[in-house]
Design a protein around this motif. Structure first.
Motif, PDB file in Angstrom:
ATOM      1  N   GLU A 124       7.425  16.651 -11.295  1.00 52.61           N
ATOM      2  CA  GLU A 124       8.445  16.182 -10.365  1.00 52.61           C
ATOM      3  C   GLU A 124       7.914  15.038  -9.502  1.00 52.61           C
ATOM      4  O   GLU A 124       8.561  14.003  -9.364  1.00 52.61           O
ATOM      5  N   ASN A 125       6.726  15.231  -8.961  1.00 54.32           N
ATOM      6  CA  ASN A 125       6.194  14.229  -8.043  1.00 54.32           C
ATOM      7  C   ASN A 125       5.662  12.992  -8.765  1.00 54.32           C
ATOM      8  O   ASN A 125       5.921  11.869  -8.349  1.00 54.32           O
ATOM      9  N   ASP A 126       4.917  13.211  -9.837  1.00 53.98           N
ATOM     10  CA  ASP A 126       4.232  12.085 -10.469  1.00 53.98           C
ATOM     11  C   ASP A 126       5.067  11.405 -11.546  1.00 53.98           C
ATOM     12  O   ASP A 126       4.854  10.241 -11.870  1.00 53.98           O
ATOM     13  N   PHE A 127       6.027  12.149 -12.103  1.00 56.33           N
ATOM     14  CA  PHE A 127       6.763  11.568 -13.228  1.00 56.33           C
ATOM     15  C   PHE A 127       8.275  11.588 -13.033  1.00 56.33           C
ATOM     16  O   PHE A 127       9.028  11.165 -13.894  1.00 56.33           O
ATOM     17  N   ASN A 128       8.653  12.116 -11.867  1.00 55.56           N
ATOM     18  CA  ASN A 128      10.066  12.139 -11.536  1.00 55.56           C
ATOM     19  C   ASN A 128      10.897  12.890 -12.583  1.00 55.56           C
ATOM     20  O   ASN A 128      12.029  12.547 -12.857  1.00 55.56           O
TER      21      ASN A 128
END
Lengths: 247, 247
Positions: free
Chosen positions: A174-178
DNA sequence: GTATCAAATATGTTCATACATATAAATAAA
DNA sequence: TTTATTTATATGTATGAACATATTTGATAC
């Protein structure tokens, strides 16, 4: 000495919330995991200097969650059913364990680029000569590894393999690759452990295991992860709530 | 006219349970399904002539179940989250097999009145010296029995034992007893077969089996059936679709 | 017209208290 | 020894009261 249970009456956090947190930490303790009764409501509420009603509010919540069991005259204790809940609102392993009051231990971690399994190749719709990132982990609680996971990821996701896999997986995505994981198709079956998994899970090769396959999709229905978990049958039960659609 | 909400203070059924039932019936009404606020707690408790705390106990339960949503200052309303789009639409065994294109064969059928199992007694909330109807069946496809079912029924349902159990179970309940099954809490685990089930399923006692427990409720949340199925692990996989609730 | 403030209103939190009730365990009766 | 009976003890049920707090709505001031 004694229990230094304490509740901060001047805090802005509601007392019942504090009590709930305190109970969650109690639940993790070995003695209570083993079935010992929790302190009774009247005593504990006095000790915490809160009313029995307020304490009860906290206990209720945990009972509804299935973490605690109460019985009249007997008392309150930690539920023996270690249950992974497949309900809606499915969770990552770390989250599931947190709900159960279990501290996660990681015993092994293997990471590498290999050919996809047949099932993963079909799921991601790729040729099986392509290389993908595969993550294997032996996890469980203190002194007891009880599940061996194998994860394969869609090569479209540009994982480098140098991510910190001690963070929750879905947080990384979620944070690094959306990528927001949304749906999971699950298949549960049983089998004998076999030599490989028996050795990992510290059981006999002919002991039964529970196998959970997960086909994980993101918000847009794009396949993200193929995950397969081999659980010691004596440590886990899978639980689901089903509703019938009535016209 | 108006709301004829009434609670029987002389009943042996706890007030909060009665309130819960009443709320469940309210929830079904179209107006509340469409998002109208429920009567507020203070008014409703006065109307029912119970304390606000007692009413709150009932509401809490439904909130924990995800049926109701509450918000400070706003009020309480029926959750718009229509399902729970997890494994809705669960099926009876006959239906499941039909979907799979398998012709059901019944190999054994045992029917009788006995003491309930511990789990059934707890589920129906009855003493275990009471007698209930127990139905056991060995089922499968041609030449291959692959599941042994044990069903226990809530004694409130006045089954005589002389029903034709070759009809689908849930059809019997619906047509003859006007009971509509709605929700099923399922638990899946694995174990070794043991002597009894090994013989029935024609496998070895040390072979793994998949165990599925079903706690079945009707429309009003009343426990109807406790069912446990022992499946040959080589013939059965459990499959569900899970959706994550995103805020 | 817009920004600010105050009032109204629903649930949220917390307390103290009282009695009911299931049941394990101890006791008495057969 | 077995079977009733009692008792102690934990949770279960229920009330009533008070104040906190988030949020809408309407009143007021700029």
């Amino acid at each position: 000495m004694k229990n230094k249970f304490k509740i901060d009456h001047s805090s802005s956090i509601p007392l019942h919330t504090q009590a709930e947190e305190l109970l969650r930490s109690l639940i993790k303790k070995e003695e209570y995991q083993n079935g010992k009764f929790l302190p009774n409501e009247v005593e504990l509420s006095e000790q915490l200097n809160i009313s029995r009603n307020t304490l009860r509010q906290a206990i209720n919540k945990l009972v509804y969650e299935g973490l605690l069991v109460r019985k009249k005259r007997l008392g309150t204790w930690v539920s023996a059913n270690k249950v992974i809940s497949g309900a809606n609102n499915w969770l990552s392993f770390s989250q599931e364990m947190k709900v159960l009051g279990i501290d996660v231990h990681n015993f092994e971690l293997h990471l590498g680029w290999t050919r996809p399994s047949k099932e993963a190749a079909a799921f991601f719709n790729i040729k099986n000569d392509k290389r993908i990132l595969k993550l294997e982990r032996l996890r469980g609680k203190k002194d007891l590894p009880f599940v061996y996971f194998i994860s394969e990821f869609n090569p479209k996701i540009l994982l480098t393999g140098s991510e910190n896999f001690n963070r929750p997986l879905y947080e990384i995505l979620e944070n690094d690759f959306n990528i927001i994981v949304k749906t999971s198709q699950e298949e549960i079956s049983a089998d004998v452990a076999g030599i490989f998994y028996a050795e990992k899970l510290e059981i006999n090769p002919i002991d039964p295991i529970l196998i959970r396959k997960r086909f994980v999709y993101d918000l847009n229905g794009v396949p993200v992860e193929y995950n397969i978990g081999y659980y010691r049958a004596d440590s886990f039960t899978y639980s689901i709530l089903c509703d019938r659609k009535l016209s």
